[in-house]
Design a protein around this motif. Structure first.
Motif, PDB file in Angstrom:
ATOM      1  N   PRO A  27       0.893  -1.242   0.019  1.00 35.16           N
ATOM      2  CA  PRO A  27       0.030  -0.096  -0.202  1.00 35.16           C
ATOM      3  C   PRO A  27       0.901   1.161   0.190  1.00 35.16           C
ATOM      4  CG  PRO A  27       0.127  -1.053   2.043  1.00 35.16           C
ATOM      5  CD  PRO A  27       0.535  -1.930   1.218  1.00 35.16           C
ATOM      6  N   SER A  28       2.272   1.133   0.397  1.00 34.56           N
ATOM      7  CA  SER A  28       2.887   2.326   0.211  1.00 34.56           C
ATOM      8  C   SER A  28       4.297   2.130   0.156  1.00 34.56           C
ATOM      9  CB  SER A  28       3.116   3.094   1.758  1.00 34.56           C
ATOM     10  OG  SER A  28       3.466   2.230   2.769  1.00 34.56           O
ATOM     11  N   THR A  29       5.082   2.831  -0.342  1.00 31.78           N
ATOM     12  CA  THR A  29       6.753   2.502  -0.625  1.00 31.78           C
ATOM     13  C   THR A  29       7.413   2.081   0.676  1.00 31.78           C
ATOM     14  OG1 THR A  29       7.032   4.821  -0.260  1.00 31.78           O
ATOM     15  CG2 THR A  29       6.667   4.155  -2.680  1.00 31.78           C
ATOM     16  N   SER A  30       6.989   2.255   1.711  1.00 28.31           N
ATOM     17  CA  SER A  30       7.579   1.817   2.984  1.00 28.31           C
ATOM     18  C   SER A  30       7.248   0.492   3.374  1.00 28.31           C
ATOM     19  CB  SER A  30       7.687   2.744   4.069  1.00 28.31           C
ATOM     20  OG  SER A  30       6.546   2.993   4.283  1.00 28.31           O
ATOM     21  N   ALA A  31       6.378  -0.033   2.863  1.00 28.34           N
ATOM     22  CA  ALA A  31       5.556  -1.282   3.365  1.00 28.34           C
ATOM     23  C   ALA A  31       6.784  -2.468   3.156  1.00 28.34           C
ATOM     24  CB  ALA A  31       4.418  -1.671   2.579  1.00 28.34           C
ATOM     25  N   GLY A  70       4.994   8.027  -9.961  1.00 34.47           N
ATOM     26  CA  GLY A  70       6.063   8.838  -9.523  1.00 34.47           C
ATOM     27  C   GLY A  70       6.975   7.918  -8.758  1.00 34.47           C
ATOM     28  N   ASP A  71       6.616   6.820  -8.296  1.00 33.40           N
ATOM     29  CA  ASP A  71       7.344   6.114  -7.457  1.00 33.40           C
ATOM     30  C   ASP A  71       8.493   5.174  -8.165  1.00 33.40           C
ATOM     31  OD1 ASP A  71       5.866   6.831  -5.182  1.00 33.40           O
ATOM     32  OD2 ASP A  71       4.197   5.203  -5.377  1.00 33.40           O
ATOM     33  N   THR A  72       9.463   4.813  -7.457  1.00 38.86           N
ATOM     34  CA  THR A  72      10.547   3.845  -8.387  1.00 38.86           C
ATOM     35  C   THR A  72      10.477   2.779  -7.532  1.00 38.86           C
ATOM     36  OG1 THR A  72      11.400   6.089  -8.643  1.00 38.86           O
ATOM     37  CG2 THR A  72      12.843   4.101  -9.211  1.00 38.86           C
ATOM     38  N   ILE A  73      10.786   1.636  -8.469  1.00 38.80           N
ATOM     39  CA  ILE A  73      11.157   0.241  -7.925  1.00 38.80           C
ATOM     40  C   ILE A  73      12.483  -0.232  -8.758  1.00 38.80           C
ATOM     41  CG2 ILE A  73       9.645  -0.937  -9.566  1.00 38.80           C
ATOM     42  CD1 ILE A  73       9.072  -3.000  -7.504  1.00 38.80           C
ATOM     43  N   ILE A 108      21.178  -6.480  -3.695  1.00 41.57           N
ATOM     44  CA  ILE A 108      20.053  -5.400  -4.403  1.00 41.57           C
ATOM     45  C   ILE A 108      19.283  -4.842  -3.203  1.00 41.57           C
ATOM     46  CG2 ILE A 108      18.300  -5.606  -5.961  1.00 41.57           C
ATOM     47  CD1 ILE A 108      19.239  -8.396  -7.072  1.00 41.57           C
ATOM     48  N   ASP A 109      20.015  -3.844  -3.070  1.00 43.95           N
ATOM     49  CA  ASP A 109      19.333  -2.934  -1.901  1.00 43.95           C
ATOM     50  C   ASP A 109      19.005  -1.394  -2.518  1.00 43.95           C
ATOM     51  OD1 ASP A 109      18.666  -1.298   0.380  1.00 43.95           O
ATOM     52  OD2 ASP A 109      20.508  -1.593   1.590  1.00 43.95           O
ATOM     53  N   PRO A 110      17.570  -1.166  -2.482  1.00 47.45           N
ATOM     54  CA  PRO A 110      17.366   0.085  -3.029  1.00 47.45           C
ATOM     55  C   PRO A 110      17.954   1.122  -2.622  1.00 47.45           C
ATOM     56  CG  PRO A 110      15.466  -1.428  -2.490  1.00 47.45           C
ATOM     57  CD  PRO A 110      16.462  -1.936  -1.879  1.00 47.45           C
ATOM     58  N   TYR A 115      10.560   2.362  -3.588  1.00 51.81           N
ATOM     59  CA  TYR A 115      10.056   1.128  -2.721  1.00 51.81           C
ATOM     60  C   TYR A 115      11.152   0.712  -1.828  1.00 51.81           C
ATOM     61  CZ  TYR A 115       5.404   0.989  -4.661  1.00 51.81           C
ATOM     62  OH  TYR A 115       4.097   1.404  -5.368  1.00 51.81           O
ATOM     63  N   ASP A 116      11.264   0.896  -0.599  1.00 56.03           N
ATOM     64  CA  ASP A 116      12.464   0.787   0.235  1.00 56.03           C
ATOM     65  C   ASP A 116      12.780  -0.768   0.388  1.00 56.03           C
ATOM     66  OD1 ASP A 116      12.775   3.462   0.235  1.00 56.03           O
ATOM     67  OD2 ASP A 116      11.361   3.737   2.133  1.00 56.03           O
TER      68      ASP A 116
END
Length: 300
Positions: free
Chosen positions: A63-67, A114-117, A163-165, A175-176
């Motif tokens: 649901p969020s980029t920090s999830a 606008g989010d990045t993965i 593989i660490d964002p 997405y952290d």
């Protein structure tokens, strides 16, 4: 129980204590292997359920980029729309595919939101000649994976180990805690882009079940070995006691007769055979001396 009273001796108490410790260790290791087996079976079930499932929207899982990614959602396919940021491409080193060591090609993918993965596009043997990523807006399918910890990695620019964002450039509003592996069609050979698809995950359950049974067997064998040793020692004690009590002969000795010069004969029955024997007479002097001693013995 008295026959096993030797078990309370210091020597046997030490053996018993060591046996208990070793058996507990065997049980602990067996249960540990049992837990490992159950974890591995759960991983295989998750792969089988998610690896070829229909792609879903990423927002339904994260649901969020920090999830963080739930274990039940690992390997889930998601449908992503956006574009590759090829200028921020990095190579994850020491990755093996088809028994060859090479690199995973990792590229930030900016979604229309606008989010990045971070996307692993595929595998290459050498980073010198990498096929360019498709330009413009793309819709791709990818399988979600939990991010790896790269906080201790020390790598030159353009290379990563985990593989660490957080260690990948160009990851704004990222997405952290996840990355994704691009889904390729085909038989594992290089596709039209020139990249080799990543292999399917291993479904081998491992040897945890056999290791668990081995540890349980070792514990049982140790208990049996100590029990047999105790039984043998009890039998040895019983045989030694029988020898001591079975061959005893009793001889009655007359101390007064011994004082008069009699000699002890060879033992015969329980009270002795020819129990007392007078001293031999050799010559007149000895005979008179014997008569004198016997006379004293009678009047004493």
């Amino acid at each position: 129980m008295a026959r096993y009273s030797f078990l309370f001796s210091p020597r046997w108490l030490k053996y018993i204590a060591m046996t208990i410790i070793v058996v507990i260790a065997c049980i602990f290791l067996a249960l540990w292997q049992k837990d490992r087996r159950e974890q591995r079976e759960h991983e295989i079930d998750t792969i089988n359920a998610n690896y070829s499932a229909t792609p879903v929207d990423i927002d339904s899982i994260l649901p969020s980029t920090s999830a963080t990614l739930d274990e039940e959602d690992e390997w889930r396919q998601v449908s992503l729309t956006g574009h590759y940021q090829t200028s921020d491409t990095v190579f994850a080193r020491n990755r093996t595919v088809n028994d060859k060591v090479g690199y995973y090609l990792v590229v930030p993918f900016e979604l229309t939101s606008g989010d990045t993965i971070a996307i692993v596009r595929g595998w290459v043997a050498e980073p010198d000649e990498v096929p360019p990523a498709p330009s413009g807006e793309q819709t791709i399918n990818a399988r979600l994976q939990p991010a790896q910890d790269g906080s201790e990695d020390k790598n030159p620019d353009g290379l990563i180990k985990a593989i660490d964002p957080a260690r990948i450039p160009g990851m704004d509003s990222a997405y952290d805690n996840v990355y994704a592996e691009a889904v390729h069609t085909g038989n594992g050979l290089p596709d039209e882009s020139g990249l080799t698809p990543l292999p399917a995950p291993d479904l081998d359950p491992g040897n945890h079940l056999s290791y668990m049974l081995q540890w349980f067997t070792f514990g049982i064998m140790i208990i049996i070995a100590v029990s047999i040793s105790a039984r043998r020692e009890r039998r040895a004690d019983d045989e030694a006691a029988e020898k001591v009590t079975g061959d005893v002969e009793y001889v009655v000795i007359d101390k007064a007769a011994l004082g008069a010069g009699a000699k002890i004969s060879q033992p015969g029955n329980r009270y002795g055979r020819n129990r007392l024997r007078s001293a031999s007479v050799h010559g007149r002097a000895e005979a008179e001396e014997d008569e004198y001693i016997e006379d004293r013995f009678r009047h004493s």
